[in-house]
Enzyme design. Structure first.
Site, PDB file in Angstrom:
ATOM      1  N   ASP A   1       0.856  -1.191   0.049  1.00 42.65           N
ATOM      2  CA  ASP A   1      -0.047  -0.009   0.039  1.00 42.65           C
ATOM      3  C   ASP A   1       1.018   1.178  -0.079  1.00 42.65           C
ATOM      4  OD1 ASP A   1       0.853   0.413   2.641  1.00 42.65           O
ATOM      5  OD2 ASP A   1      -1.113   0.243   3.449  1.00 42.65           O
TER       6      ASP A   1
ATOM      7  N   CYS B   1       3.549  -3.014   3.984  1.00 46.41           N
ATOM      8  CA  CYS B   1       2.405  -1.933   4.443  1.00 46.41           C
ATOM      9  C   CYS B   1       3.481  -1.150   5.460  1.00 46.41           C
ATOM     10  CB  CYS B   1       1.297  -2.197   4.871  1.00 46.41           C
ATOM     11  SG  CYS B   1       1.243  -3.383   6.114  1.00 46.41           S
TER      12      CYS B   1
ATOM     13  N   HIS C   1      11.025 -23.819   9.277  1.00 48.67           N
ATOM     14  CA  HIS C   1       9.884 -24.651   9.961  1.00 48.67           C
ATOM     15  C   HIS C   1       8.346 -24.485   9.434  1.00 48.67           C
ATOM     16  CE1 HIS C   1      12.547 -25.132  13.752  1.00 48.67           C
ATOM     17  NE2 HIS C   1      13.178 -25.794  12.806  1.00 48.67           N
TER      18      HIS C   1
HETATM   19  C1  RB5 Z   1      -1.475   2.870   6.491  1.00 50.15           C
HETATM   20  O1  RB5 Z   1      -1.584   4.263   6.924  1.00 50.15           O
HETATM   21  C2  RB5 Z   1      -1.337   1.932   7.581  1.00 50.15           C
HETATM   22  O2  RB5 Z   1      -2.349   1.742   8.397  1.00 50.15           O
HETATM   23  C3  RB5 Z   1      -1.026   0.399   6.696  1.00 50.15           C
HETATM   24  O3  RB5 Z   1       0.115   0.729   5.685  1.00 50.15           O
HETATM   25  C4  RB5 Z   1      -0.450  -0.456   7.518  1.00 50.15           C
HETATM   26  O4  RB5 Z   1       0.184  -0.359   8.464  1.00 50.15           O
HETATM   27  C5  RB5 Z   1      -1.722  -1.333   7.902  1.00 50.15           C
HETATM   28  O5  RB5 Z   1      -1.396  -2.444   8.765  1.00 50.15           O
END
Ligand code: RB5
Length: 140
Positions: A9, A65, A98
């Site tokens: 993301d 993320c 594992h």
């Molecule tokens: C985005 O702000 C953030 O919530 C996302 O990248 C992630 O860390 C979610 O678990």
């Protein structure tokens, strides 16, 4: 040439670019599932698409993320996915040996680029030990 599926993301976008460059330098083929800018993007969309393709293709995947947690929660909802959130090299090694981990999850806001590259290298180069660990995986 081994193919690695990768996705992030907006919170993981910059680290994803670094990891893609690293993988290409190492001669991996890379398929990028997005996102393609640092504009806000909902991580479940990327994690679901990539997890499905890991199941279909048998290729390994990397999801990034902000923390690495959101993408790992989503990916692990799919039967056949063993997604590992790693912030250290020991876990990266052991989760291949594992758990036969097939998706590596990283957090751009947690793990620096140098350590993230080491984690990727170890995770990609460590074999599953099978045996009793396969028996355990077959239980879920
Ligand atoms: C985005 O702000 C953030 O919530 C996302 O990248 C992630 O860390 C979610 O678990």
């Amino acid at each position: 040439m081994a193919k690695i599926l990768i996705g992030s993301d907006h919170g993981g976008y910059n680290l994803k670019r670094e990891i893609i460059e690293h993988l290409r330098m190492l001669d991996y083929a890379v398929e990028d599932f997005g996102c393609h800018s640092s504009e806000a993007y909902d991580y479940p969309l990327i994690a679901k698409a990539l997890a499905q393709e890991v199941i279909n293709s048998g290729n390994k995947g990397i999801l990034i993320c902000g923390t690495g947690v959101g993408v790992s929660i989503v990916a692990n909802r799919f039967k056949g996915i063993r997604a590992s959130h790693c912030t250290d090299t020991f876990t990266a090694r052991m989760t291949r040996k594992h758990n036969d981990s097939n998706i590596l999850c990283l957090g751009e806001r947690i793990t620096g680029v140098g350590l993230a590259k080491d984690i990727v290298d170890i995770w990609l180069n460590t074999e599953f030990e099978g045996g009793r660990h396969k028996t355990r995986i077959d239980m879920y």
